[in-house]
Design a protein around this motif. Structure first.
Motif, PDB file in Angstrom:
ATOM      1  N   THR A  57      28.178   9.001  94.578  1.00 15.17           N
ATOM      2  CA  THR A  57      29.600   8.675  94.468  1.00 15.17           C
ATOM      3  C   THR A  57      30.222   9.641  93.460  1.00 15.17           C
ATOM      4  O   THR A  57      29.574  10.567  92.989  1.00 15.17           O
ATOM      5  CB  THR A  57      29.804   7.201  94.069  1.00 15.17           C
ATOM      6  N   GLY A  58      31.481   9.431  93.123  1.00 14.10           N
ATOM      7  CA  GLY A  58      32.197  10.369  92.260  1.00 14.10           C
ATOM      8  C   GLY A  58      33.127  11.228  93.085  1.00 14.10           C
ATOM      9  O   GLY A  58      32.936  11.408  94.297  1.00 14.10           O
ATOM     10  N   GLY A  59      34.149  11.792  92.444  1.00 16.65           N
ATOM     11  CA  GLY A  59      35.192  12.527  93.162  1.00 16.65           C
ATOM     12  C   GLY A  59      34.701  13.639  94.060  1.00 16.65           C
ATOM     13  O   GLY A  59      35.230  13.859  95.153  1.00 16.65           O
ATOM     14  N   THR A  60      33.653  14.357  93.639  1.00 20.90           N
ATOM     15  CA  THR A  60      33.168  15.494  94.412  1.00 20.90           C
ATOM     16  C   THR A  60      32.528  15.074  95.731  1.00 20.90           C
ATOM     17  O   THR A  60      32.458  15.861  96.686  1.00 20.90           O
ATOM     18  CB  THR A  60      32.160  16.314  93.571  1.00 20.90           C
ATOM     19  N   THR A  61      32.068  13.819  95.819  1.00 23.68           N
ATOM     20  CA  THR A  61      31.414  13.364  97.052  1.00 23.68           C
ATOM     21  C   THR A  61      32.404  13.148  98.189  1.00 23.68           C
ATOM     22  O   THR A  61      31.998  12.803  99.308  1.00 23.68           O
ATOM     23  CB  THR A  61      30.616  12.063  96.821  1.00 23.68           C
ATOM     24  N   LEU A  80      21.119   6.269  91.680  1.00 15.65           N
ATOM     25  CA  LEU A  80      22.582   6.374  91.773  1.00 15.65           C
ATOM     26  C   LEU A  80      23.010   7.704  91.171  1.00 15.65           C
ATOM     27  O   LEU A  80      22.722   7.990  90.005  1.00 15.65           O
ATOM     28  CB  LEU A  80      23.234   5.212  91.019  1.00 15.65           C
ATOM     29  N   ILE A  81      23.680   8.522  91.968  1.00 24.20           N
ATOM     30  CA  ILE A  81      24.118   9.841  91.498  1.00 24.20           C
ATOM     31  C   ILE A  81      25.644   9.896  91.507  1.00 24.20           C
ATOM     32  O   ILE A  81      26.277   9.671  92.538  1.00 24.20           O
ATOM     33  CB  ILE A  81      23.537  10.966  92.378  1.00 24.20           C
ATOM     34  N   ASP A  82      26.216  10.193  90.351  1.00 25.20           N
ATOM     35  CA  ASP A  82      27.668  10.295  90.195  1.00 25.20           C
ATOM     36  C   ASP A  82      28.009  11.766  89.982  1.00 25.20           C
ATOM     37  O   ASP A  82      27.659  12.352  88.952  1.00 25.20           O
ATOM     38  CB  ASP A  82      28.119   9.457  88.990  1.00 25.20           C
ATOM     39  N   ILE A  84      32.209   4.608  98.772  1.00 23.91           N
ATOM     40  CA  ILE A  84      33.665   4.745  98.615  1.00 23.91           C
ATOM     41  C   ILE A  84      34.243   3.349  98.430  1.00 23.91           C
ATOM     42  O   ILE A  84      33.988   2.455  99.246  1.00 23.91           O
ATOM     43  CB  ILE A  84      34.300   5.414  99.846  1.00 23.91           C
ATOM     44  N   PRO A  85      35.008   3.106  97.352  1.00 26.31           N
ATOM     45  CA  PRO A  85      35.590   1.771  97.126  1.00 26.31           C
ATOM     46  C   PRO A  85      36.423   1.332  98.327  1.00 26.31           C
ATOM     47  O   PRO A  85      37.056   2.151  99.001  1.00 26.31           O
ATOM     48  CB  PRO A  85      36.463   1.965  95.879  1.00 26.31           C
ATOM     49  N   GLY A  86      36.438   0.034  98.576  1.00 26.79           N
ATOM     50  CA  GLY A  86      37.172  -0.487  99.726  1.00 26.79           C
ATOM     51  C   GLY A  86      38.534  -1.059  99.377  1.00 26.79           C
ATOM     52  O   GLY A  86      39.285  -1.465 100.259  1.00 26.79           O
ATOM     53  N   GLU A  87      38.876  -1.096  98.077  1.00 32.31           N
ATOM     54  CA  GLU A  87      40.158  -1.663  97.669  1.00 32.31           C
ATOM     55  C   GLU A  87      41.319  -0.792  98.143  1.00 32.31           C
ATOM     56  O   GLU A  87      41.265   0.437  98.074  1.00 32.31           O
ATOM     57  CB  GLU A  87      40.225  -1.829  96.135  1.00 32.31           C
ATOM     58  N   PHE A 139      37.480   6.810  92.161  1.00 33.68           N
ATOM     59  CA  PHE A 139      37.858   5.577  91.474  1.00 33.68           C
ATOM     60  C   PHE A 139      36.669   4.631  91.244  1.00 33.68           C
ATOM     61  O   PHE A 139      36.841   3.556  90.667  1.00 33.68           O
ATOM     62  CB  PHE A 139      38.941   4.839  92.276  1.00 33.68           C
ATOM     63  N   THR A 140      35.485   5.022  91.676  1.00 35.58           N
ATOM     64  CA  THR A 140      34.324   4.145  91.544  1.00 35.58           C
ATOM     65  C   THR A 140      34.058   3.754  90.097  1.00 35.58           C
ATOM     66  O   THR A 140      33.826   2.588  89.774  1.00 35.58           O
ATOM     67  CB  THR A 140      33.064   4.827  92.129  1.00 35.58           C
ATOM     68  N   GLN A 141      34.102   4.749  89.206  1.00 32.46           N
ATOM     69  CA  GLN A 141      33.769   4.496  87.795  1.00 32.46           C
ATOM     70  C   GLN A 141      34.733   3.500  87.149  1.00 32.46           C
ATOM     71  O   GLN A 141      34.309   2.547  86.491  1.00 32.46           O
ATOM     72  CB  GLN A 141      33.786   5.812  87.021  1.00 32.46           C
TER      73      GLN A 141
END
Length: 433
Positions: free
Chosen positions: A325-329, A206-208, A350-353, A361-363
């Motif tokens: 994941t993370g904003g840069t992705t 997992l890479i953030d 990418i979160p589905g909410e 917003f994953t973190q």
């Protein structure tokens, strides 16, 4: 977890601070409030000015309070993997006579026994996760309470971090008027939402990729086994664009978001756009391909360094592949670039909410999920940690009221990867046995 509970996840990143308020009703999570604010007082994931960080956190919490119509008193906060150390621990106690049932106090006592060790003065135990209990030789027990035995053992995984990291976090939260509900290692929280149950079980990288730094973590058997932190992230991509194009930082950030692509092969020289250049009255036309090459160069460097660390730990052949994941992705083409460098299957989470469909917003979502799924045993074991924060009761978030601030500091520098190859391979191999 009760029938209804409210959790607040606080993600303090280098470039932005996110606050998410979620309500759990009969196991179903509903997002009821979100706050996001530009970070201040942080550099490369580390708080360098507590007062500035506190102000930014207060503003983010205030937004979330207004939308959720509650007063936020406590938060679930994450601690980055900077200088994180992971080690296996075990403890054993005598319960008493053969007719005595094992109680909560016995669980606390055996967890405390597992913590008996000589930590360097600059480090502090952050988290202790039980992997199994053993009662009179019978192993693989998840909850020994109510059983009868004369000897109780516990095996677990201990995470330690620099004391400065925890002190700054607690200090910032205290100054913001908030208490800590639970402290979570960031990669563990992220895995709760970014990885499926099977991926966490069989093993996944997992890479953030955040704003100030990038973290690679190996999750296997639902446990965090390895981390490597690269001290560069999306903010460095923006700086490169700013320097190369002689453009202001804000303009460079906008160019990255509007026209950026991490895969230069997918762009064209013919597609151009105006760029405001310092010292010139008229905008300069820049090609999409040129911008892409700037972005690709920096992200490529980050991925190559993480790839080397993961190869050293023999972690790239896990069945789950690689999840980023993370904003840069959010930059288009990043999946193709990652696959080219890692030479493995890569997917972006990418979160589905609704309203949170952005990898930044994953973190924060992961922090909520992690805290919501803590068991009674997890909480009992966590309560024996020095200055440990056991999860607070449901009533800690009060309906209505005027917004109240929040805060939390960040963290230190990289760690686990720095170990010698042989020792690291042995350490990593033992975990998989």
């Amino acid at each position: 977890m009760g029938n209804q509970d409210i959790y607040v996840g606080l993600d303090i990143g280098t470039t932005s601070i996110k606050v998410i308020v979620a309500e759990y009703i009969q196991g179903q999570m509903n997002i009821i409030g979100v706050g996001s604010q530009r970070s201040a007082g942080l550099s490369r994931g580390v708080i360098v000015d507590i007062d500035q960080a506190v102000m930014a956190i207060r503003q983010a919490v205030s937004q979330a309070e207004e939308k959720a119509s509650i007063k936020i008193d406590s938060v679930v906060v994450g601690v980055p993997a900077n200088m994180l150390q992971i080690e296996s621990v075990s403890g054993m106690i005598a319960v008493g006579d053969a007719s005595k049932e094992i109680t909560d106090e016995d669980v606390k006592a055996v967890a405390a026994a597992a913590l008996v060790r000589n930590l360097p003065p600059e480090r502090e135990s952050l988290s202790l996760t039980p992997t199994e209990f053993i009662v009179d030789g019978f192993d693989d027990i998840k909850d020994p309470r109510g059983m009868i035995g004369v000897r109780l053992e516990m095996r677990g995984i201990l995470f330690t971090v620099p004391k400065t990291v925890l002190h700054n976090t607690k200090k910032a939260l205290s100054k913001a008027g908030l208490s800590i509900r639970t402290v979570v290692i960031n990669p563990l929280a992220t895995a709760q939402v970014a990885l499926s149950d099977g991926e966490q079980d069989f093993g996944t990288v997992l890479i953030d990729i955040g704003g100030g730094q990038s973290t690679a973590a190996v999750i296997h058997d639902h446990k965090l086994k390895f981390t490597s932190v690269d001290q560069e992230g999306g903010e460095f991509v923006t700086k490169d664009i700013s320097v190369v194009l002689n453009s202001g930082f804000k303009d460079a950030e906008k160019l990255k978001r509007d026209y950026g692509n991490a895969d230069s092969l997918a762009t064209h020289e013919d597609n151009t756009f105006p760029v405001t250049v310092v010292g010139k009255t008229e905008p300069v036309m820049i090609s999409e391909k040129y911008l892409s090459e700037i972005i690709e160069a920096r992200l490529g460097q980050i991925f190559k360094r993480l790839n080397a660390a993961l190869q050293q730990a023999s972690a790239l052949d896990l069945p789950g592949g690689i999840v980023i994941t993370g904003g840069t992705t959010a930059i288009p083409g990043i999946t193709e670039l990652a696959q080219d460098i890692f030479n493995h299957q890569v997917r972006v989470f990418i979160p589905g909410e609704m309203g949170l469909r952005h990898p930044a917003f994953t973190q924060a979502l992961g922090l909520i999920q992690y805290a919501a799924h803590l068991t009674d045993i997890d909480q009992l074991v966590a309560s024996v940690l020095p200055n440990g924060e056991a999860p607070m009761p449901v009533s800690d978030q009060k309906p209505a009221a005027k917004p109240t601030p929040t805060a939390k500091p960040a963290d230190a520098e990289p760690d686990t990867t720095e170990k010698k190859p042989n020792a690291l391979r042995r350490f990593f191999g033992n975990f998989f046995e």
